[in-house]
Write a protein that holds these residues in place. Structure first.
Motif, PDB file in Angstrom:
ATOM      1  N   LEU A  72       2.658  -5.346 -13.441  1.00  0.00           N
ATOM      2  CA  LEU A  72       3.388  -4.305 -13.230  1.00  0.00           C
ATOM      3  C   LEU A  72       4.819  -4.003 -12.630  1.00  0.00           C
ATOM      4  CD1 LEU A  72       3.359  -1.034 -13.627  1.00  0.00           C
ATOM      5  CD2 LEU A  72       2.567  -1.168 -11.284  1.00  0.00           C
ATOM      6  N   LYS A  73       4.935  -5.078 -12.010  1.00  0.00           N
ATOM      7  CA  LYS A  73       6.416  -5.171 -11.072  1.00  0.00           C
ATOM      8  C   LYS A  73       7.717  -5.371 -12.237  1.00  0.00           C
ATOM      9  CE  LYS A  73       8.865  -7.129  -7.853  1.00  0.00           C
ATOM     10  NZ  LYS A  73       9.668  -5.681  -7.398  1.00  0.00           N
ATOM     11  N   GLY A  74       6.872  -6.325 -12.939  1.00  0.00           N
ATOM     12  CA  GLY A  74       7.545  -7.385 -14.528  1.00  0.00           C
ATOM     13  C   GLY A  74       7.711  -6.186 -15.044  1.00  0.00           C
ATOM     14  N   GLN A  75       6.879  -5.227 -15.921  1.00  0.00           N
ATOM     15  CA  GLN A  75       6.816  -4.451 -16.846  1.00  0.00           C
ATOM     16  C   GLN A  75       7.870  -3.367 -16.114  1.00  0.00           C
ATOM     17  OE1 GLN A  75       3.057  -2.625 -17.997  1.00  0.00           O
ATOM     18  NE2 GLN A  75       4.184  -1.214 -19.182  1.00  0.00           N
ATOM     19  N   ILE A  76       7.989  -2.795 -14.908  1.00  0.00           N
ATOM     20  CA  ILE A  76       8.538  -1.933 -14.518  1.00  0.00           C
ATOM     21  C   ILE A  76       9.587  -2.248 -14.556  1.00  0.00           C
ATOM     22  CG2 ILE A  76       9.307  -0.642 -12.754  1.00  0.00           C
ATOM     23  CD1 ILE A  76       6.367  -0.075 -11.982  1.00  0.00           C
ATOM     24  N   LEU A  77      10.743  -3.770 -14.109  1.00  0.00           N
ATOM     25  CA  LEU A  77      11.839  -4.037 -13.877  1.00  0.00           C
ATOM     26  C   LEU A  77      12.387  -4.722 -15.480  1.00  0.00           C
ATOM     27  CD1 LEU A  77      11.470  -6.581 -11.732  1.00  0.00           C
ATOM     28  CD2 LEU A  77      12.484  -4.425 -11.340  1.00  0.00           C
ATOM     29  N   VAL A  96       5.110  -0.734  -5.837  1.00  0.00           N
ATOM     30  CA  VAL A  96       4.457  -1.726  -6.091  1.00  0.00           C
ATOM     31  C   VAL A  96       4.504  -2.984  -5.039  1.00  0.00           C
ATOM     32  CG1 VAL A  96       4.564  -3.469  -8.023  1.00  0.00           C
ATOM     33  CG2 VAL A  96       4.981  -1.363  -8.760  1.00  0.00           C
ATOM     34  N   ASP A  97       5.702  -2.874  -4.594  1.00  0.00           N
ATOM     35  CA  ASP A  97       6.063  -4.094  -3.544  1.00  0.00           C
ATOM     36  C   ASP A  97       5.354  -3.775  -1.967  1.00  0.00           C
ATOM     37  OD1 ASP A  97       8.411  -4.983  -4.735  1.00  0.00           O
ATOM     38  OD2 ASP A  97       9.729  -3.984  -3.593  1.00  0.00           O
ATOM     39  N   SER A  98       4.823  -1.926  -1.785  1.00  0.00           N
ATOM     40  CA  SER A  98       3.753  -2.623  -0.856  1.00  0.00           C
ATOM     41  C   SER A  98       2.085  -2.651  -1.220  1.00  0.00           C
ATOM     42  CB  SER A  98       3.702  -0.779  -0.638  1.00  0.00           C
ATOM     43  OG  SER A  98       2.890  -0.043  -1.305  1.00  0.00           O
ATOM     44  N   LEU A  99       1.907  -2.635  -2.997  1.00  0.00           N
ATOM     45  CA  LEU A  99       0.733  -2.822  -3.205  1.00  0.00           C
ATOM     46  C   LEU A  99       0.495  -4.887  -2.854  1.00  0.00           C
ATOM     47  CD1 LEU A  99       0.127  -1.624  -5.984  1.00  0.00           C
ATOM     48  CD2 LEU A  99      -0.924  -0.332  -4.520  1.00  0.00           C
ATOM     49  N   LEU A 100       1.718  -5.005  -3.551  1.00  0.00           N
ATOM     50  CA  LEU A 100       1.919  -7.250  -3.582  1.00  0.00           C
ATOM     51  C   LEU A 100       2.061  -7.561  -1.839  1.00  0.00           C
ATOM     52  CD1 LEU A 100       4.420  -7.510  -6.472  1.00  0.00           C
ATOM     53  CD2 LEU A 100       1.454  -8.038  -5.710  1.00  0.00           C
ATOM     54  N   LYS A 101       3.035  -6.873  -1.117  1.00  0.00           N
ATOM     55  CA  LYS A 101       2.457  -7.211   0.606  1.00  0.00           C
ATOM     56  C   LYS A 101       0.875  -7.557   0.757  1.00  0.00           C
ATOM     57  CE  LYS A 101       4.555  -5.769   4.910  1.00  0.00           C
ATOM     58  NZ  LYS A 101       4.946  -5.178   6.156  1.00  0.00           N
ATOM     59  N   ALA A 102      -0.231  -6.608   0.815  1.00  0.00           N
ATOM     60  CA  ALA A 102      -1.030  -6.766   0.599  1.00  0.00           C
ATOM     61  C   ALA A 102      -1.778  -8.103  -0.146  1.00  0.00           C
ATOM     62  CB  ALA A 102      -2.197  -5.566   0.614  1.00  0.00           C
ATOM     63  N   GLU A 103      -1.617  -7.774  -1.170  1.00  0.00           N
ATOM     64  CA  GLU A 103      -2.185  -8.308  -2.264  1.00  0.00           C
ATOM     65  C   GLU A 103      -1.034  -9.842  -3.494  1.00  0.00           C
ATOM     66  OE1 GLU A 103      -5.212 -10.063  -2.590  1.00  0.00           O
ATOM     67  OE2 GLU A 103      -6.343  -8.372  -1.472  1.00  0.00           O
ATOM     68  N   ALA A 161      -4.265   5.271  -5.254  1.00  0.00           N
ATOM     69  CA  ALA A 161      -3.332   6.195  -4.716  1.00  0.00           C
ATOM     70  C   ALA A 161      -2.076   5.679  -5.295  1.00  0.00           C
ATOM     71  CB  ALA A 161      -3.014   6.906  -3.619  1.00  0.00           C
ATOM     72  N   ARG A 162      -1.560   4.309  -4.853  1.00  0.00           N
ATOM     73  CA  ARG A 162      -0.265   3.714  -5.186  1.00  0.00           C
ATOM     74  C   ARG A 162      -0.035   3.121  -6.192  1.00  0.00           C
ATOM     75  NH1 ARG A 162      -0.032  -0.150   0.006  1.00  0.00           N
ATOM     76  NH2 ARG A 162      -2.736  -0.160  -0.024  1.00  0.00           N
ATOM     77  N   TYR A 163      -1.444   2.538  -7.003  1.00  0.00           N
ATOM     78  CA  TYR A 163      -1.077   1.916  -8.128  1.00  0.00           C
ATOM     79  C   TYR A 163      -1.176   2.578  -8.951  1.00  0.00           C
ATOM     80  CZ  TYR A 163      -2.806  -1.795 -11.184  1.00  0.00           C
ATOM     81  OH  TYR A 163      -2.702  -2.988 -11.689  1.00  0.00           O
ATOM     82  N   ALA A 164      -1.662   4.361  -9.223  1.00  0.00           N
ATOM     83  CA  ALA A 164      -1.159   5.766  -9.468  1.00  0.00           C
ATOM     84  C   ALA A 164       0.118   5.550 -10.098  1.00  0.00           C
ATOM     85  CB  ALA A 164      -2.350   6.602  -9.131  1.00  0.00           C
ATOM     86  N   ARG A 165       0.935   5.670  -8.653  1.00  0.00           N
ATOM     87  CA  ARG A 165       2.205   6.331  -8.193  1.00  0.00           C
ATOM     88  C   ARG A 165       3.520   5.409  -8.615  1.00  0.00           C
ATOM     89  NH1 ARG A 165      -0.542   8.422  -2.915  1.00  0.00           N
ATOM     90  NH2 ARG A 165       0.722   6.430  -2.157  1.00  0.00           N
TER      91      ARG A 165
END
Length: 478
Positions: A320-325, A304-311, A283-287
């Motif tokens: 994805l983080k790089g692409q969004i930026l 994205v940061d919440s996903l990277l905090k865990a992994e 869900a966080r990935y999609a959002r």
């Protein structure tokens, strides 16, 4: 004379109508992938490879030679169109509840490949055409003998019989692919539960749209209910029936499905499907991308940061983080995440190509050497990416190496099917590349193949043909 003329017009009309119907049937069997946009994503392609590998091996094919290609199309469909490529619509992935359902679809399409059904499709056409031509001859003879109505009836009956023959041929191929797919799943140790549940989804759609369920005579495919009935006993008695899908594979599928929703769906639809109350990884990935598309950068980055905090080392979250930026106009800020993503997944050329793009987008000449390195590495692993060739061409152009910039452009247009631009760019490259080099040979190959393709294309105008001179394809560079 008038009757003969009418007879000829009637025969021609019936033949034309049949050919149109036959053409539509072929279109249903062999859909042009070029008409739909291909979706390239490193994580999705890795998932497709892993989930299909045992099934491909069970089919007697080499996994490295079979491609599963994702197309941006919301319809629920998959098909093969020659070669060892399975095309899967994004709508099918979104409609599937789990990875096992997609595996069932892939197994069916592999049945088409191993059965040579695309190559053999013209057999059905030839048989049907034989019936049409015979009915035209018999009808014409009846008309010549004075039986105008009888002749027309013979022709109409022949057309109906021919189309019935062709559709029956198509249904036989589909049933054969069903049986082959069931065999491959079983031998691969993959359950057929997903295959059956997906066919039942199709059956529910047929009910919803009031598709007649009592007769499949006028269809290219058997009714879904017929297919379920034929396969149910086969699957339920198979040793793999109760084999569970690998939990990690299923988790990856749910991630990819959610990610796909973020990329292809309207953001409002994605946020309805994955509301903020849903804190799961998919869900966080999609959002994350849905917020990005909606121009809410803070929310996108927070997801994205919440996903990277865990992994923190997950290459696809970093990508994805790089692409969004990058897409937010911040290429310099994107570099750290993309470099980490490449380091975490050096075997993924699509991520390397994205890093190359970001390096070029900084407009910092100090980054061009790194961009050239990562783009050449990406192309070395996957030379079928037009975007990577385009970016490499930019680097060559900035370096002043216009011949190799032209060659990279020729590669790009060659992949995109733009033969004229590929020919023009390859000829430009030939003028500045040293004879006897690998680049010279490649430019010659593209130029000659493009020129031949243009000349052989029936749609090529006489004006264009005159521009295709016979000058030798030689490298003039020192």
């Amino acid at each position: 004379m008038a009757e003969a003329s009418t007879m000829r017009r009637g025969a021609a009309a019936l033949l034309t109508r049949f050919l149109m119907l036959l053409g539509l049937s072929f279109a249903a069997l062999v859909q042009p992938a070029a008409a739909q946009s291909m979706l390239r994503d490193a994580e999705t392609e890795a998932l497709f490879r892993d989930m299909s590998r045992p099934i491909i091996a069970a089919a007697g094919l080499r996994p490295e030679n079979v491609q599963i290609v994702l197309l941006n199309d919301k319809s629920i469909n998959a098909f093969v169109a020659g070669g060892q490529i399975v095309y899967v619509h994004s709508g099918l992935v979104m409609a599937a509840d789990n990875a096992n359902e997609v595996q069932g679809v892939i197994a069916h399409e592999l049945g088409h490949i191993t059965g040579g059904h695309i190559i053999r499709s013209d057999e059905g056409g030839r048989m049907a055409m034989g019936i049409v031509l015979l009915s035209l001859l018999l009808g014409a003879a009846a008309m010549a003998a004075g039986g105008g109505e009888a002749g027309a009836g013979i022709m109409a009956a022949g057309q109906q019989a021919a189309m019935g023959k062709f559709l029956a041929f198509s249904r036989t191929q589909e049933s054969s692919a069903d049986a082959a797919g069931a065999k491959y799943l079983t031998e691969a140790g993959v359950s057929g539960k997903g295959s059956l549940s997906f066919f039942k989804k199709l059956q529910n759609m047929e009910f919803r749209y009031a598709v007649p369920q009592e007769d499949s005579y006028a269809r290219t495919h058997p009714l879904s209910g017929e297919r379920v009935a034929a396969l149910e006993q086969v699957y339920k008695t198979a040793s793999s029936w109760d084999s569970p899908t690998d939990a990690k594979l299923e988790a990856r599928f749910q991630r990819v499905k959610a990610k796909l929703s973020g990329f292809v769906d309207d953001p409002r639809q994605t946020l309805l499907r994955y509301p903020e109350s849903n804190k799961s990884v998919p869900a966080r990935y999609a959002r994350a991308y849905a917020w990005h598309k909606s121009a809410y950068p803070e929310k996108a980055n927070a997801e994205v940061d919440s996903l990277l905090k865990a992994e923190p080392k997950d290459p696809y979250f970093l990508e994805l983080k790089g692409q969004i930026l990058l897409e937010s106009g911040k290429p310099r800020e994107a570099l750290a995440s993309l470099r980490q993503a490449v380091a975490a997944a050096p075997e993924q050329p699509l991520i390397s190509a994205l890093l190359g793009h970001a390096l070029i987008a900084t407009e910092d000449k100090d980054n061009f050497a790194e961009a050239k390195q990562v783009l050449k590495s990406a192309i070395g692993r996957d030379n079928s990416n037009p975007f990577a060739w385009y970016q490499l061409g930019i680097v060559y152009d900035r370096e002043g190496d216009h011949a190799r910039a032209a060659l990279a452009t020729a590669e790009r247009y060659n992949l995109e099917g733009n033969r004229m631009m590929a020919l023009t760019s390859a000829r430009t490259a030939l003028g500045g590349i040293k004879s006897g080099t690998a680049d010279c040979l490649r430019a010659q190959d593209i130029a000659m193949a493009s020129r031949a393709a243009i000349a052989d294309d029936k749609k090529t105008s006489d004006k264009v043909r005159k521009r295709l001179d016979d000058r030798p394809m030689v490298c003039a560079g020192a």
